[in-house]
Design an enzyme around this catalytic site. Sequence first.
Site, short mmCIF file in Angstrom:
data_model
loop_
_atom_site.label_atom_id
_atom_site.label_comp_id
_atom_site.label_asym_id
_atom_site.label_seq_id
_atom_site.Cartn_x
_atom_site.Cartn_y
_atom_site.Cartn_z
N PRO A 196 0.78 -1.25 0.00
CA PRO A 196 0.00 0.00 0.00
C PRO A 196 0.81 1.30 0.00
O PRO A 196 0.79 2.07 0.97
CB PRO A 196 -0.85 -0.13 1.26
CG PRO A 196 0.00 -0.94 2.18
CD PRO A 196 0.72 -1.92 1.29
N CYS A 197 1.45 1.59 -1.10
CA CYS A 197 2.20 2.84 -1.23
C CYS A 197 1.28 4.05 -1.21
O CYS A 197 1.72 5.16 -0.89
CB CYS A 197 3.08 2.83 -2.48
SG CYS A 197 2.21 2.48 -4.00
N HIS A 198 0.00 3.85 -1.50
CA HIS A 198 -0.95 4.96 -1.47
C HIS A 198 -1.17 5.48 -0.05
O HIS A 198 -1.69 6.58 0.12
CB HIS A 198 -2.29 4.54 -2.10
CG HIS A 198 -2.99 3.43 -1.39
ND1 HIS A 198 -2.66 2.10 -1.59
CD2 HIS A 198 -3.97 3.45 -0.46
CE1 HIS A 198 -3.43 1.34 -0.83
NE2 HIS A 198 -4.23 2.14 -0.12
#
Length: 159
Positions: A127-129
Amino acid sequence: MIYTAQYDSPLGTMLLASDGTALTALDFDDTSDCIRGMQKDLPVFEETFRWLDLYFSGKVPDCMPQLAPKGTAFQHAVWDILRTIPYGKTTTYGRIAAQLAETRGGRMSAQAVGGAVGRNPISILIPCHRVIGADGSLTGYAGGMERKDFLLRLEGSYS
């Protein structure tokens, strides 16, 4: 051999890649760096579809397909930290840099962390977001800022 599949998400078509066992890439079709391979039904794709279906329905997925992103040791260290960010929570590049500095010793730059975050080959599942600016602002996302905003709002972590 690289195998591929497609997933129709609320944010557009996503391309998946696998080595036959694990998921090696997941990206939006319009931002993909040419995920190419032979289309094939694989258990890892079915597991990823199930994960994405749960996620996009607003539920916390209860399963995780096997992941095998390709990258440097530093990138893997950053991506491992990304995987610990809980659903509905965010962190900053600076906090990740501090975590790395604590575990690896020495200093770590938030910019170096940002570079590794930006090279994450498995969107959403890693989850880089969930990484935002130190001031709480939305910052870069390879899939586009509108998608990042959508994902964070879906998780209830951004308003």
